[in-house]
Write an enzyme that holds these catalytic residues in place. Structure first.
Site, PDB file in Angstrom:
ATOM      1  N   PHE A 442       0.826  -1.222   0.000  1.00  0.00           N
ATOM      2  CA  PHE A 442       0.000   0.000   0.000  1.00  0.00           C
ATOM      3  C   PHE A 442       0.855   1.265   0.000  1.00  0.00           C
ATOM      4  O   PHE A 442       2.058   1.205   0.202  1.00  0.00           O
ATOM      5  CB  PHE A 442      -1.124  -0.007   1.039  1.00  0.00           C
ATOM      6  CG  PHE A 442      -0.795  -0.086   2.504  1.00  0.00           C
ATOM      7  CD1 PHE A 442       0.467   0.123   3.003  1.00  0.00           C
ATOM      8  CD2 PHE A 442      -1.824  -0.361   3.413  1.00  0.00           C
ATOM      9  CE1 PHE A 442       0.717   0.068   4.367  1.00  0.00           C
ATOM     10  CE2 PHE A 442      -1.594  -0.418   4.782  1.00  0.00           C
ATOM     11  CZ  PHE A 442      -0.313  -0.206   5.247  1.00  0.00           C
ATOM     12  N   GLU A 443       0.221   2.377  -0.297  1.00  0.00           N
ATOM     13  CA  GLU A 443       0.926   3.657  -0.495  1.00  0.00           C
ATOM     14  C   GLU A 443       1.887   3.595  -1.670  1.00  0.00           C
ATOM     15  O   GLU A 443       2.905   4.287  -1.691  1.00  0.00           O
ATOM     16  CB  GLU A 443       1.694   4.084   0.769  1.00  0.00           C
ATOM     17  CG  GLU A 443       0.857   4.270   2.002  1.00  0.00           C
ATOM     18  CD  GLU A 443      -0.254   5.278   1.826  1.00  0.00           C
ATOM     19  OE1 GLU A 443      -0.191   6.091   0.881  1.00  0.00           O
ATOM     20  OE2 GLU A 443      -1.203   5.227   2.624  1.00  0.00           O
TER      21      GLU A 443
END
Ligand code: FAD
Length: 604
Positions: A442-443
């Site tokens: 994620f990110e």
């Protein structure tokens, strides 16, 4: 003895001795803080994290979140500790006072967060995620929006999220299809579906404020046509009281590999055609605002991985001291010899050194970045600010991805130290490994960070920022050459950074040529070679701070400082040569991965 999650001596060393944080404290922005108060805050954070948050780690994992009728229940044991975190305002340490936070120096907040994240990231994130939403509103919101939302987000009274991802728009956010239609009163009606939304719904707060990316009807395709909206779960009246329910609902939660106690939600917007959003900032400028928030979120993800790795390492080293198995190698063949703790075995020591050298380098790197972020705001001279900001920008993909990937590997190696026990759920290391895996996804995934580095960051200021970065390493090299104990290490780090410069030039040129696809196929190995070089820099820096202090140090400190020299020795002499090999491979830059026929991958 209570389980330890981070080495306090090491945190203190990095903060006060390596980064010389006292210099930051002379800035009037931090006039309410001195070394003693900072140390006290870190001590209290550690206490609360170990005593209250850590005991919820396994229980939260086993219970997970529960989805029923659009509601999400977090593990029962989270409620009391969440309250304790909010009571002590542990979630908003570095948030400016004007925004309802405590205005603490960011390095203090980093240390506290390392403890809370290592104790239970899922729990801590319910309290802390509102800060990112609040920061966006502070920077781009109207006065009315600021008044309505900010303080109740930073106090943790309300939750905050980030709604980017859709089923067909993951890494490619520009492909999103959530639509926004302008209403006569200036608000917007949103329709769409988002997936994988962390803390999209949970039962610890009375309201949740969602920043949502959507496209206004008629806006350009791709990222240029994306706007950002504030979508509250409950509308907020002018007097601050809560109004009606907005038409944004959680439609389900994911069953996942790790972070079971963190709610990963699918969100439906406008099923009844009544999801109202308020434009934040200018229309079609949503990605720019989101990018601002993403830098902070990428740092936080790096810290999350560092915290897991630190906890896993502390567990592994203590286990290695206690687990008795096998005879000392020098007693090989002597059946009368007693069995020894596994920490006495050369291969276990090698593994611990591998973990420690990466972990130490990662922690120093994180605090270096924290300092850059701080100096970019408070430095007196403009050129100092610019330099700090440049380093922060250049190195963000490294802090995000390298810490995530190495953090995960450290957790896996911690399982190895435990042998069979590490593979069972009787010990917490396997959970740290499971929980850590998400950090490289994620990110922005690893691949996306590598593209950012090669495609955007290397070329900043026509390569001037990268040159300045090399110059920073060279300064440490020059200092380390002055110290007899670190001279040899310094020469090796100097060779590595010079080689990195050649490789960066080589790959950068390729990225601008007809062979750009081949260049990008080597962008992640380049990110890792550059990160290894940063590790060597950080460890050399540590060693050159420690070496002159050894003579006068007491027994415990002497072992700590000697440990710095041995750790630098290990990394520079046994990992950095591998990095030189990685750089050779990048120079060869085979185009095999690009030229491979799709069918050639097999499985057809
Ligand atoms: C537990 C969890 C929590 C999350 N929380 C949030 C949240 O709060 N808010 C939110 O908006 N999102 C959230 N996400 C979504 C997350 O950010 C995405 O999963 C991630 O960005 C990857 O998108 P994707 O899953 O669609 O994978 P894809 O984009 O389909 O990628 C699949 C693979 O292809 C690679 N790839 C894709 N495009 C490229 C490219 N152009 N070049 C090179 N490689 C490429 C990727 O690196 C990856 O390995 C969360 C996800 C999870 C699993």
């Amino acid at each position: 003895m209570a389980q330890e999650i981070a080495d306090r001596r090491d945190i203190d060393f990095v903060i006060w001795e390596q980064m010389k944080a006292e210099e930051i404290l002379t800035n009037e922005k931090f006039s309410d803080f001195n070394k003693k108060t900072c140390e006290m805050i870190i001590t209290e954070a550690r206490k609360l994290a170990i005593k209250e948050a850590l005991p919820t780690l396994a229980e939260g994992d086993r219970e997970g979140v529960c989805f029923e009728d659009g509601k999400v229940k977090v593990p029962k044991c989270f409620h009391k500790v969440h309250e304790l975190i909010l009571e002590g305002e542990w979630q908003n340490l570095q948030v400016p006072v004007e925004m309802g936070g405590q205005g603490a120096p960011p390095f203090v907040a980093t240390a506290a967060a390392e403890y809370f994240m290592g104790a239970n990231w899922s729990l801590y994130s319910y309290a802390a995620m509102g800060n990112g939403t609040a920061e966006m509103i502070e920077l781009y919101g109207t006065e009315e929006q600021k008044k309505k939302y900010i303080k109740r987000l930073t106090s943790g009274e309300w939750g905050g999220t980030m709604l980017l991802t859709e089923s067909e728009a993951g890494s490619d956010v520009g492909a999103l299809t959530t639509m926004a239609k302008k209403n006569d009163d200036g608000t917007y009606t949103l329709t769409g579906n988002k997936i994988f939304i962390t803390n999209g719904e949970f039962d610890l707060v009375e309201n949740i404020i969602h920043p949502v990316l959507a496209r206004i009807e008629g806006a350009p395709v791709g990222t240029k046509g994306i706007s950002l909206f504030i979508v509250p779960k409950y509308f907020v009246n002018d007097d601050g009281s809560l109004g009606d329910r907005n038409d944004i609902v959680c439609t389900g939660v994911e069953e996942k590999h790790g972070i079971h106690a963190s709610a990963t939600c699918s969100m439906g917007l406008g099923a009844k055609g009544e999801c109202i959003g308020y434009l934040l900032g200018e229309k079609n400028k949503g990605m720019r605002i989101m990018f601002h928030m993403m830098n902070g979120a990428r740092m936080a993800t790096g810290l999350q991985a560092l915290a897991y790795a630190s906890s896993a390492y502390m567990l592994a080293v203590n286990y290695a001291r206690e687990r008795i198995q096998g005879r000392d190698l020098s007693d090989f063949g002597n059946h009368e010899a007693p069995s020894v703790p596994i920490i006495k075995h050369p291969d276990v020591r090698r593994n611990l050194m591998w973990m420690k050298s990466h972990l130490d380098g990662m922690r120093s790197f994180f605090y270096y970045m924290t300092m850059c972020g701080t100096k970019a705001v408070i430095a007196e001279k403009e050129e100092e600010k610019e330099m700090a900001n440049d380093m922060f920008e250049l190195l963000t993909p490294l802090i995000k991805d390298f810490l995530s990937v190495k953090g995960h590997e450290i957790c896996i190696q911690a399982m190895q130290i435990y042998g069979g026990a590490g593979y069972t759920m009787d010990y917490p290391v396997e959970q740290y490994a499971r929980d850590c895996k998400i950090t490289s996804v994620f990110e922005g995934t690893s691949g996306i960070q590598a593209m950012d580095l090669l495609g955007r960051k290397l070329g900043m200021k026509k390569g001037g920022v990268f040159m300045a970065f090399m110059g920073e390493i060279q300064k440490t090299v020059a200092q380390a050459k002055e110290v007899e104990a670190t001279k040899d290490f310094a020469e090796k780090v100097e060779a590595a950074v010079n080689r990195l410069g050649e490789i960066a030039m080589h790959l950068g040129k390729k990225a601008l040529s007809l062979e750009f696809k081949t260049a990008f196929a080597h962008s992640l190995p380049f990110l890792y070679a550059m990160s290894d070089t940063v590790m060597a820099w950080m460890l050399l820096w540590r060693a050159s701070v420690a070496a002159p202090k050894m003579e006068k140090a007491g027994k415990k400190d002497r072992a700590f400082y000697e440990g710095q020299l041995k750790t630098a020795d290990f990394f520079i002499n046994s990992i950095l040569p591998e990095t030189m090999g990685k750089m050779n491979a990048i120079e060869i830059a085979t185009s095999a991965a690009i030229e491979m026929p799709d069918e050639g991958f097999g499985g057809l």
